[in-house]
Design a protein around this motif. Structure first.
Motif, mmCIF file in Angstrom:
data_model
loop_
_atom_site.group_PDB
_atom_site.id
_atom_site.type_symbol
_atom_site.label_atom_id
_atom_site.label_comp_id
_atom_site.label_asym_id
_atom_site.label_seq_id
_atom_site.Cartn_x
_atom_site.Cartn_y
_atom_site.Cartn_z
ATOM 1 N N GLY A 191 0.514 -4.785 5.200
ATOM 2 C CA GLY A 191 0.756 -4.432 3.803
ATOM 3 C C GLY A 191 1.572 -3.167 3.623
ATOM 4 N N LEU A 192 2.031 -2.582 4.743
ATOM 5 C CA LEU A 192 2.911 -1.412 4.663
ATOM 6 C C LEU A 192 3.943 -1.529 5.779
ATOM 7 C CD1 LEU A 192 3.185 1.369 3.084
ATOM 8 C CD2 LEU A 192 2.232 2.387 5.171
ATOM 9 N N MET A 193 5.204 -1.462 5.408
ATOM 10 C CA MET A 193 6.290 -1.473 6.383
ATOM 11 C C MET A 193 6.731 -0.035 6.636
ATOM 12 S SD MET A 193 6.711 -4.643 7.102
ATOM 13 C CE MET A 193 8.283 -4.590 7.966
ATOM 14 N N VAL A 194 6.888 0.306 7.897
ATOM 15 C CA VAL A 194 7.309 1.645 8.297
ATOM 16 C C VAL A 194 8.561 1.521 9.163
ATOM 17 C CG1 VAL A 194 6.671 3.777 9.474
ATOM 18 C CG2 VAL A 194 4.911 2.423 8.280
ATOM 19 N N SER A 195 9.585 2.306 8.835
ATOM 20 C CA SER A 195 10.840 2.245 9.577
ATOM 21 C C SER A 195 11.270 3.648 9.975
ATOM 22 C CB SER A 195 11.936 1.605 8.715
ATOM 23 O OG SER A 195 13.192 1.658 9.360
ATOM 24 N N ILE A 196 11.735 3.778 11.216
ATOM 25 C CA ILE A 196 12.370 5.012 11.662
ATOM 26 C C ILE A 196 13.779 4.666 12.109
ATOM 27 C CG2 ILE A 196 11.249 4.741 13.923
ATOM 28 C CD1 ILE A 196 11.476 7.801 14.238
ATOM 29 N N TYR A 253 0.818 -1.213 0.000
ATOM 30 C CA TYR A 253 0.000 0.000 0.000
ATOM 31 C C TYR A 253 0.852 1.263 0.000
ATOM 32 C CZ TYR A 253 -3.705 -3.302 1.048
ATOM 33 O OH TYR A 253 -4.594 -4.356 0.979
ATOM 34 N N GLU A 254 2.078 1.172 -0.517
ATOM 35 C CA GLU A 254 2.956 2.343 -0.481
ATOM 36 C C GLU A 254 2.433 3.485 -1.333
ATOM 37 O OE1 GLU A 254 6.302 1.397 -3.876
ATOM 38 O OE2 GLU A 254 6.723 0.718 -1.830
ATOM 39 N N ASP A 255 1.792 3.179 -2.475
ATOM 40 C CA ASP A 255 1.268 4.255 -3.328
ATOM 41 C C ASP A 255 0.098 4.966 -2.655
ATOM 42 O OD1 ASP A 255 3.148 3.792 -5.298
ATOM 43 O OD2 ASP A 255 1.866 2.423 -6.417
ATOM 44 N N ASP A 256 -0.763 4.194 -1.969
ATOM 45 C CA ASP A 256 -1.858 4.819 -1.224
ATOM 46 C C ASP A 256 -1.303 5.703 -0.112
ATOM 47 O OD1 ASP A 256 -3.561 3.400 -2.830
ATOM 48 O OD2 ASP A 256 -4.084 1.894 -1.318
ATOM 49 N N ALA A 257 -0.288 5.214 0.574
ATOM 50 C CA ALA A 257 0.316 5.996 1.650
ATOM 51 C C ALA A 257 0.976 7.258 1.103
ATOM 52 C CB ALA A 257 1.335 5.150 2.399
ATOM 53 N N HIS A 258 1.593 7.129 -0.073
ATOM 54 C CA HIS A 258 2.245 8.299 -0.660
ATOM 55 C C HIS A 258 1.221 9.356 -1.034
ATOM 56 C CE1 HIS A 258 4.322 10.553 -3.985
ATOM 57 N NE2 HIS A 258 5.211 10.631 -3.011
ATOM 58 N N ALA A 259 0.068 8.925 -1.557
ATOM 59 C CA ALA A 259 -0.978 9.886 -1.901
ATOM 60 C C ALA A 259 -1.495 10.613 -0.655
ATOM 61 C CB ALA A 259 -2.129 9.164 -2.601
ATOM 62 N N GLN A 260 -1.475 9.927 0.472
ATOM 63 C CA GLN A 260 -1.986 10.509 1.705
ATOM 64 C C GLN A 260 -0.947 11.364 2.432
ATOM 65 O OE1 GLN A 260 -5.080 10.293 2.899
ATOM 66 N NE2 GLN A 260 -4.703 11.321 4.871
ATOM 67 N N ALA A 311 -0.521 4.211 12.266
ATOM 68 C CA ALA A 311 -1.931 4.279 12.639
ATOM 69 C C ALA A 311 -2.829 4.201 11.412
ATOM 70 C CB ALA A 311 -2.191 5.571 13.420
ATOM 71 N N TRP A 312 -2.456 4.889 10.338
ATOM 72 C CA TRP A 312 -3.227 4.836 9.078
ATOM 73 C C TRP A 312 -3.265 3.416 8.540
ATOM 74 C CZ3 TRP A 312 -1.415 3.471 4.216
ATOM 75 C CH2 TRP A 312 -2.258 3.738 3.138
ATOM 76 N N ARG A 313 -2.103 2.734 8.522
ATOM 77 C CA ARG A 313 -2.052 1.354 8.042
ATOM 78 C C ARG A 313 -2.950 0.452 8.889
ATOM 79 N NH1 ARG A 313 3.158 -1.515 9.810
ATOM 80 N NH2 ARG A 313 1.910 -1.382 11.723
ATOM 81 N N ASP A 314 -2.828 0.556 10.190
ATOM 82 C CA ASP A 314 -3.587 -0.328 11.072
ATOM 83 C C ASP A 314 -5.085 -0.079 10.964
ATOM 84 O OD1 ASP A 314 -1.166 -1.323 11.883
ATOM 85 O OD2 ASP A 314 -1.136 -0.269 13.816
ATOM 86 N N ARG A 315 -5.459 1.174 10.753
ATOM 87 C CA ARG A 315 -6.875 1.521 10.674
ATOM 88 C C ARG A 315 -7.508 1.042 9.369
ATOM 89 N NH1 ARG A 315 -6.143 6.397 11.226
ATOM 90 N NH2 ARG A 315 -6.479 7.190 9.119
ATOM 91 N N LEU A 316 -6.790 1.182 8.264
ATOM 92 C CA LEU A 316 -7.375 0.880 6.957
ATOM 93 C C LEU A 316 -7.012 -0.487 6.409
ATOM 94 C CD1 LEU A 316 -6.966 4.317 5.130
ATOM 95 C CD2 LEU A 316 -8.940 3.438 6.389
#
Length: 286
Positions: free
Chosen positions: A200-205, A150-157, A191-196
């Motif tokens: 399907g999305l990996m987040v790293s800091i 879902y990286e493209d959806d996340a990028h749009a957001q 939070a966006w990934r978990d809610r929707l």
């Protein structure tokens, strides 16, 4: 056929002691009893040697303190994707070969596994300042990246830039954010990934520890090599592709996956440190 070497850059060793070590444990030496530089100085005083305690390993050698030390490598194809990987690592030490030593004969110093976390070449005293995975970033900054289905959806957001890496598009994200801002952005993405989507999305800091900075410095290099400054010294780091590591070096020392480190003389009669990783045989049966 003679090996063909490529230049990887240079390091300096103002303390007169150079270390090739496993990046995952560089900051752990003091917790095991003595600093890396103290151990390395003892090994170098007798011409060089292997250091090992718990999961930490390194080789230390004497080196010229007053000049850059060239680092080169030959390559062989990876069994994972047939891309070039380091086969022989060669570090010029800037010192004359001892007159009392047999010139043609390499001196074996020990062996090292390929650390899944990467390898580091640098000054022994400088590396005492190394900040590892659990260290604090000196500059208070961090990088946030995200990738997956879902990286493209996340990028749009949320936006973010493609972060270039050699041979791939790289993830989306933001570099050099203040730590508080980086933490907030990562939390928003999660939070966006978990809610929707749930997944399907990996987040790293990644905070700007030396461990992360050396990985980042190698993102654009075909052999994943990058230079950073640690303890006022120039240090080189080498990261391994995880697929290549799994096929060639997995298990590391526990599985007998270790490779010899030698001290040798070059054509001009100066000292070299070599780490030799045999090419993978594509015809061999597993």
């Amino acid at each position: 056929m003679p090996e063909i070497f490529v230049d990887l850059g240079s390091v300096n060793a103002p303390s007169g002691v150079l270390v090739l070590g496993m990046a995952g444990g560089i900051d752990q030496w003091p917790a095991l009893g003595r600093s890396l530089s103290a151990r390395a100085r003892d090994a170098a005083s007798s011409g060089g040697g292997h250091l090992r305690e718990w999961l930490c390993e390194a080789v230390a050698v004497p080196a010229a303190a007053d000049r850059p030390l060239r680092v080169r490598a030959s390559t062989s194809p990876s069994p994972f994707d047939e891309e070039p990987t380091v086969a022989t690592l060669e570090i010029a030490l800037g010192l004359p070969w001892p007159e009392t030593a047999d010139l043609p004969a390499p001196v074996r110093l020990g062996d090292l596994p390929v650390d899944r976390c990467g390898m580091v070449i640098g000054d022994a005293v400088g590396l005492d300042a190394w900040t590892g995975l659990e260290g604090e970033p000196a500059d208070g900054l961090a990088d946030v990246t995200y990738w997956g289905r879902y990286e493209d959806d996340a990028h749009a957001q949320f936006g973010g830039e493609r972060i270039a890496q050699h041979g791939v598009d790289g993830p989306y994200g933001w570099l050099d954010l203040p730590l508080a801002e980086a933490t907030a952005r990562a939390a928003e993405l999660t939070a966006w990934r978990d809610r929707l989507h749930g997944k399907g999305l990996m987040v790293s800091i990644e905070e700007h520890t030396d461990f992360h900075r050396f990985h980042r410095a190698g993102w654009g290099h075909p052999l994943r090599v990058g230079a950073i400054e640690v303890g006022s010294c120039q240090v080189l780091g080498i990261e391994w592709d995880q697929g290549d590591h799994s096929m060639r070096h997995n298990g590391e020392r526990a599985a007998g996956q270790v490779y010899p480190v030698t001290l040798e003389a070059d054509e001009a009669g100066e000292m070299l440190m070599r780490w030799t990783i045999p090419p993978y045989s594509f015809g061999a049966e597993d």
